[in-house]
Write an enzyme that holds these catalytic residues in place. Structure first.
Site, PDB file in Angstrom:
ATOM      1  N   CYS A 118       0.741  -1.441  -0.194  1.00 17.30           N
ATOM      2  CA  CYS A 118      -0.031  -0.075  -0.017  1.00 17.30           C
ATOM      3  C   CYS A 118       0.948   1.174   0.432  1.00 17.30           C
ATOM      4  CB  CYS A 118      -1.296  -0.162   1.433  1.00 17.30           C
ATOM      5  SG  CYS A 118      -1.844  -1.728   1.495  1.00 17.30           S
TER       6      CYS A 118
ATOM      7  N   ARG B 276       3.384   1.155  -7.521  1.00 16.60           N
ATOM      8  CA  ARG B 276       3.414   0.236  -5.708  1.00 16.60           C
ATOM      9  C   ARG B 276       2.229  -0.718  -6.089  1.00 16.60           C
ATOM     10  NH1 ARG B 276       6.422   2.377  -1.347  1.00 16.60           N
ATOM     11  NH2 ARG B 276       4.972   0.900   0.619  1.00 16.60           N
TER      12      ARG B 276
ATOM     13  N   TRP C 234      -3.526  -2.241  -1.748  1.00 17.67           N
ATOM     14  CA  TRP C 234      -3.135  -3.137  -2.334  1.00 17.67           C
ATOM     15  C   TRP C 234      -3.411  -4.666  -1.616  1.00 17.67           C
ATOM     16  CZ3 TRP C 234      -1.496  -5.432  -6.527  1.00 17.67           C
ATOM     17  CH2 TRP C 234      -0.515  -7.487  -6.452  1.00 17.67           C
TER      18      TRP C 234
ATOM     19  N   ASN D  61      -0.479   0.236   6.283  1.00 15.46           N
ATOM     20  CA  ASN D  61       0.020  -1.082   5.176  1.00 15.46           C
ATOM     21  C   ASN D  61       0.293  -2.029   5.930  1.00 15.46           C
ATOM     22  OD1 ASN D  61       1.353  -1.362   3.407  1.00 15.46           O
ATOM     23  ND2 ASN D  61       3.284  -0.711   3.814  1.00 15.46           N
ATOM     24  N   GLY D  62       0.359  -3.031   5.604  1.00 16.26           N
ATOM     25  CA  GLY D  62       0.699  -3.864   6.588  1.00 16.26           C
ATOM     26  C   GLY D  62      -0.707  -5.231   6.438  1.00 16.26           C
TER      27      GLY D  62
ATOM     28  N   GLU E 117      13.785 -22.865 -13.822  1.00 19.18           N
ATOM     29  CA  GLU E 117      13.294 -21.805 -13.363  1.00 19.18           C
ATOM     30  C   GLU E 117      14.044 -20.494 -13.957  1.00 19.18           C
ATOM     31  OE1 GLU E 117      11.035 -19.475 -13.142  1.00 19.18           O
ATOM     32  OE2 GLU E 117      12.023 -17.736 -12.095  1.00 19.18           O
TER      33      GLU E 117
ATOM     34  N   LYS F  14      14.080 -17.723 -15.915  1.00 20.92           N
ATOM     35  CA  LYS F  14      15.165 -15.709 -16.057  1.00 20.92           C
ATOM     36  C   LYS F  14      16.106 -15.273 -17.150  1.00 20.92           C
ATOM     37  CE  LYS F  14      12.257 -14.535 -12.970  1.00 20.92           C
ATOM     38  NZ  LYS F  14      11.714 -15.915 -13.410  1.00 20.92           N
TER      39      LYS F  14
ATOM     40  N   GLU G 237      14.640 -14.477 -20.173  1.00 22.36           N
ATOM     41  CA  GLU G 237      13.612 -13.363 -20.543  1.00 22.36           C
ATOM     42  C   GLU G 237      13.978 -12.226 -20.439  1.00 22.36           C
ATOM     43  OE1 GLU G 237      10.169 -13.618 -18.336  1.00 22.36           O
ATOM     44  OE2 GLU G 237      10.993 -14.710 -16.733  1.00 22.36           O
TER      45      GLU G 237
ATOM     46  N   HIS H 158      21.567 -39.145 -20.479  1.00 18.93           N
ATOM     47  CA  HIS H 158      20.735 -39.393 -21.574  1.00 18.93           C
ATOM     48  C   HIS H 158      20.706 -38.252 -23.540  1.00 18.93           C
ATOM     49  CE1 HIS H 158      19.515 -42.291 -18.711  1.00 18.93           C
ATOM     50  NE2 HIS H 158      19.498 -41.638 -18.655  1.00 18.93           N
TER      51      HIS H 158
ATOM     52  N   LYS I 187       3.294  -8.840 -18.460  1.00 20.35           N
ATOM     53  CA  LYS I 187       3.739  -8.950 -17.137  1.00 20.35           C
ATOM     54  C   LYS I 187       2.092  -9.990 -17.433  1.00 20.35           C
ATOM     55  CE  LYS I 187       4.601  -9.673 -13.201  1.00 20.35           C
ATOM     56  NZ  LYS I 187       5.538 -10.260 -12.540  1.00 20.35           N
TER      57      LYS I 187
HETATM   58  C1  AGP Z   1       7.586 -15.336 -15.200  1.00 19.20           C
HETATM   59  O1  AGP Z   1       8.961 -14.230 -15.634  1.00 19.20           O
HETATM   60  C2  AGP Z   1       7.098 -14.764 -16.472  1.00 19.20           C
HETATM   61  N1  AGP Z   1       6.824 -13.477 -16.361  1.00 19.20           N
HETATM   62  C3  AGP Z   1       5.661 -15.537 -16.656  1.00 19.20           C
HETATM   63  O2  AGP Z   1       6.215 -17.046 -17.023  1.00 19.20           O
HETATM   64  C4  AGP Z   1       4.508 -16.039 -16.174  1.00 19.20           C
HETATM   65  O3  AGP Z   1       4.967 -16.905 -14.561  1.00 19.20           O
HETATM   66  C5  AGP Z   1       3.965 -16.983 -16.463  1.00 19.20           C
HETATM   67  O4  AGP Z   1       3.599 -15.843 -17.208  1.00 19.20           O
HETATM   68  C6  AGP Z   1       1.964 -16.817 -15.523  1.00 19.20           C
HETATM   69  O5  AGP Z   1       2.003 -15.547 -15.000  1.00 19.20           O
HETATM   70  P1  AGP Z   1       0.587 -15.674 -13.738  1.00 19.20           P
HETATM   71  O6  AGP Z   1       1.998 -16.086 -12.439  1.00 19.20           O
HETATM   72  O7  AGP Z   1       0.545 -14.804 -13.745  1.00 19.20           O
HETATM   73  O8  AGP Z   1       0.007 -16.851 -14.084  1.00 19.20           O
END
Ligand code: AGP
Length: 618
Positions: free
Chosen positions: A2, A31, A80, A104-105, A487, A491, A494, A510, A613
Site C-alpha cells: 500500500c 507500488r 493493495w 499498510n501491512g 526457473e 530468468k 527472458e 541421455h 506481465k
Molecule cells: C515469469 O518470469 C514470466 N513472467 C511468466 O512465465 C509468468 O510466470 C507466467 O506468464 C505466468 O503468469 P501468472 O503467474 O501471472 O499466471
C-alpha cells in the site's frame, strides 16, 4: 504494498493538504494498488473522507463530483488488498468516531481483536483488518483524548506488520503515525510536515527527511515532529537528505523494479506466512473455505500454471507428495485441457498465478470445474479472475510485482503451496503437529536466510558482468533442484535474451551431455549433503562428468559443502536448510545472475522485449 501519505500545514484551511496527498499517491502508484482514499481535517468541521475502488482517477472523479472542504491536515492511501476484496467499502481510510486510519501491512491477530470489539457491541462495515484498528483507536481516544497516546496504546496490541496513520476531526493540526516491520518516513517542510511509506510520497515538496525505526510513533504538526517508542519514551530519529530522483525513489533506490523485487523477497515470504497459524501454532487456512471432508477425500492434486508459476508448482510437488502422500501432477495450463485429463470430484486442481488473469490458466480452471474437480487458486492479485472463478483462494502476500519477470511472487507461490501441503497433512493426519511445527519454524527462518544470500551476491554480480557476452548457459538440478534449474534458465532467457536450458541432471547422459564443450557455462544446483545422500553424491558425479569435458561449472551449494569445491569453477553458497525448502534460497543467486547479466548488456530488465506481465490471451 500500500501507499501511505500524510500532511499537516498552515493554520489556514486550504486546498493544499488534498493536493499534496493526491500528488503523493500519484507518485506511489507504481507500488500497485486496487483502491484509494483520503481523509481531511478542517478546523471547526468534522472529518471529511472520500474513497473509491480502482485507480486514483476514480477517486479524483469522486472528489470532483463531491468537492471536499479546505483543510489543514490530510492522510491518503492506495490499497493493495490483503484482507477483503478491492471495493469502496474496504478501501481506506477506515473511520470510527472522529478517527480516520490508513494502514499498510497485515494485522495477524485482527480476528481476535474483531471478536473482542463485536462482543463490546461494535458494528463493522468492512472485511478489513484495518477497520479493527480504527475502532480500537477511537475507543482509546475516548478514554484519553490524545491521538498520539491512543495510537501507542493500540500499536502495542497488534501482531503482524503495520504502518498506520491516524487523524482526528477534533485536532486539525496533527497527524500521527506508527510503524512495525513496515516502512514510514517523515518529510520536513517549512511550516508543514509530511509522512510517507517511502520518500516518493513527498519528494515533490521536500528532500529533508527523518528515518523512523522499528516500533516507533511519530506525531507531526505544522511546526513540530515528535518521535517516541511505543511506550512513549522519546527517541532520536536520524535525519537525512533524499538524494534519489523521483524515478529512483519509486524503486526504493534500486536500479530497477526487478532488482527491488529480488530484494523484496524476504518480506514477501514473511508476509505470506503471516496470519496462517493460531496461537497454538496450528495451521489455520479458514480463508480456503473448502469443506474439510472434501479435502480429506482428495486422491490427486493437479497443479495448473504457466512459466515461473508452473516451476513453483513443480517445486511444491516434491513437498506435498512427501508430506501428504497424495500424487501431485504439474501441468502446463495450456496443455492441460487438451490432453483430456483424468479429473473428477476427488481431484483438487490448484491454479498458481501471480496476476490471476493468465488466460491459459483460467481456461484450465474452467475445464477442471466442468470435470467436477475442486479448484483452488494460489494467487497474488486480489480481485482477479482466476480466484473469482475458483472454489477457493490462498493468497500470496508478495505485494504488487511490477517487473515482468517474476521473482518475489515465485518464492511466495512456493511458500503458499507449502502451507497448503502442510495444511492437508495436518487435516489428513499424515504428520503430527510437532512435525508440522518444525517445518513452519524452518519456513519462518527462510526470510533471514534469503537476506543472507542477497548480502553475499557481490560475486554473482561480478561473474554475471564477466559473462555478458555468453551465448548459451545450461542449468542442472536434481529433485527440487530440477525446477530451480528450469526457473534459472527461464530468468536468463527472458531477461538477457540468451539461449538457456534447464535439465534434470540425471538426464545428462541421455543426450544433453553432447552439448558440453570446453568453456560451456553450466550452473549446477546441488542439494544438501545432509539430505538424501544419493541425491548429493550423484550430482557431484554429474559435475565431474561435465568438468571432465571442459564445462565451466558454477555451483550453487549449501554452506559447508566442501565436496563440490574441487570440481567447481565458482561456488555460490546458500545457508543450510532442509532439502524441501532449499529452492527458496537456491534460486536467488540465479535471479541475481540473470538480472545483472541483462543489466550489463544494457537491456531493460523490467520490461523485456516481447513479454507482457500478464498473458491474457491464449
Ligand atoms: C515469469 O518470469 C514470466 N513472467 C511468466 O512465465 C509468468 O510466470 C507466467 O506468464 C505466468 O503468469 P501468472 O503467474 O501471472 O499466471
Amino acid at each position: 504494498m500500500c501507499g501511505i501519505v500524510g500532511y499537516v500545514g498552515s493554520q489556514q484551511p486550504s486546498g493544499r493538504p488534498l493536493e499534496v496527498v493526491l500528488e503523493g499517491l500519484r507518485r506511489l502508484e507504481y507500488r500497485g494498488y486496487d483502491s484509494a482514499g483520503v481523509a481531511l481535517v478542517s478546523p471547526g468541521a468534522s472529518l471529511a473522507t472520500a474513497k473509491k475502488a480502482g485507480k486514483l482517477a476514480n477517486l479524483v472523479e469522486e472528489i470532483d463530483t463531491h468537492p471536499m472542504p479546505a483543510a489543514t491536515a490530510a492522510i491518503g492511501h492506495t490499497r493493495w488488498a490483503t484482507h477483503g476484496a478491492p471495493n469502496d467499502v474496504n478501501a481506506h481510510p477506515h473511520v470510527s468516531g472522529g478517527v480516520a486510519v490508513i494502514h499498510n501491512g497485515i494485522v495477524e491477530n485482527f480476528a481476535t481483536l474483531k471478536a473482542e470489539l463485536e462482543a463490546a457491541g461494535v458494528a463493522f462495515t468492512s472485511e478489513t483488518d484495518t477497520e479493527v484498528v480504527a475502532h480500537l483507536v477511537a475507543r482509546a481516544y475516548a478514554q484519553t483524548p490524545d491521538l498520539t497516546q491512543a495510537l501507542r496504546t493500540v500499536a502495542q496490541r497488534l501482531h503482524g506488520t503495520f504502518t498506520l496513520l491516524a487523524v482526528h476531526g477534533d485536532d486539525p493540526t496533527t497527524v500521527v503515525g506508527a510503524r512495525h516491520d513496515s516502512p514510514l518516513v517523515v518529510g520536513l517542510g517549512d511550516g508543514e510536515n509530511f509522512l510517507g511509506s517511502d520518500v516518493s510520497a513527498f519528494i515533490a515538496s521536500t528532500r529533508d527527511a527523518l528515518e523512523l525505526g522499528q516500533d516507533q510513533v511519530v506525531t507531526i504538526t505544522p511546526t513540530e515532529v515528535t518521535v517516541t517508542d511505543f511506550d512513549g519514551t522519546p527517541v532520536e530519529a536520524r535525519r537525512f537528505t533524499v538524494d534519489w530522483d523521483a524515478a529512483a525513489a519509486e524503486k526504493g533506490g534500486f536500479r530497477s523494479f526487478m532488482d527491488k523485487e529480488i530484494h523484496d523477497q524476504p518480506q514477501a515470504v514473511a508476509d505470506t506466512l503471516l496470519g496462517r497459524t493460531d496461537t497454538t501454532g496450528r495451521l489455520v487456512l479458514d480463508e480456503l473455505r473448502i469443506d474439510e471432508a472434501v479435502l480429506r477425500a482428495v486422491d490427486k492434486i493437479v497443479v495448473v500454471a504457466c512459466g515461473t508459476a508452473a516451476y513453483a508448482g513443480h517445486v511444491a510437488k516434491y513437498a506435498i507428495e512427501h508430506w501428504c502422500r497424495i500424487p501431485v501432477e504439474v501441468e502446463l495450463a495450456h496443455e492441460f485441457r487438451y490432453r483430456d485429463p483424468v479429473v473428477d470430484e476427488r481431484t483438487l486442481v490448484v491454479a498458481v498465478s501471480q496476476s490471476g488473469e493468465t488466460m491459459d490458466t483460467l481456461m484450465a480452471v474452467r475445464h477442471a470445474k466442468e470435470q467436477g474437480a475442486t479448484t483452488l487458486a494460489i494467487v497474488n492479485t486480489h480481485g482477479s479472475t482466476i480466484p473469482r472463478e475458483s472454489d477457493a483462494a490462498l493468497y500470496t502476500h508478495a505485494g504488487p510485482e511490477i517487473a515482468v519477470a517474476s521473482t518475489k511472487a515465485f518464492l511466495s507461490q512456493i511458500t503458499a503451496a507449502y502451507l497448503l501441503g502442510l495444511y492437508l497433512a495436518q487435516l489428513r493426519g499424515n504428520k503430527y503437529a510437532d512435525e508440522i511445527g518444525q517445518v513452519l519454524d524452518e519456513l519462518r527462518a527462510i526470510p533471514d536466510k534469503i537476506q543472507q544470500v542477497l548480502d553475499r551476491a557481490g560475486r554473482v554480480r561480478e561473474i554475471a558482468r564477466w559473462m555478458a557476452d555468453t551465448q548459451s548457459v545450461l542449468f542442472l538440478g536434481r529433485h527440487v533442484g530440477y525446477p530451480v534449474a528450469m526457473e534459472g534458465a527461464l530468468k536468463l532467457k527472458e531477461l538477457a535474451y540468451i539461449h538457456a536450458e534447464g535439465f534434470a541432471a540425471g538426464e545428462l547422459k541421455h543426450g544433453p551431455i553432447a552439448l558440453i564443450e570446453p568453456g560451456q557455462p553450466v550452473f549446477v544446483v546441488v542439494p544438501s549433503p545432509r539430505g538424501r545422500d544419493s541425491l548429493h553424491s550423484k550430482i557431484v558425479s554429474n559435475i565431474q562428468e561435465i568438468r571432465a569435458r571442459g564445462a565451466r561449472t558454477l555451483v550453487i551449494a549449501e554452506e559447508g559443502d566442501e565436496t563440490v569445491r574441487p570440481y567447481a569453477d565458482e561456488v555460490f553458497t546458500v545457508p543450510q536448510t532442509s532439502t524441501l525448502l532449499a529452492p527458496l534460497l537456491a534460486v536467488v543467486p540465479l535471479q541475481i545472475f540473470a538480472c545483472e547479466l541483462a543489466t550489463a548488456k544494457g537491456l531493460d530488465v523490467d520490461q523485456p522485449r516481447n513479454l507482457a506481465k500478464s498473458v491474457t490471451v491464449e
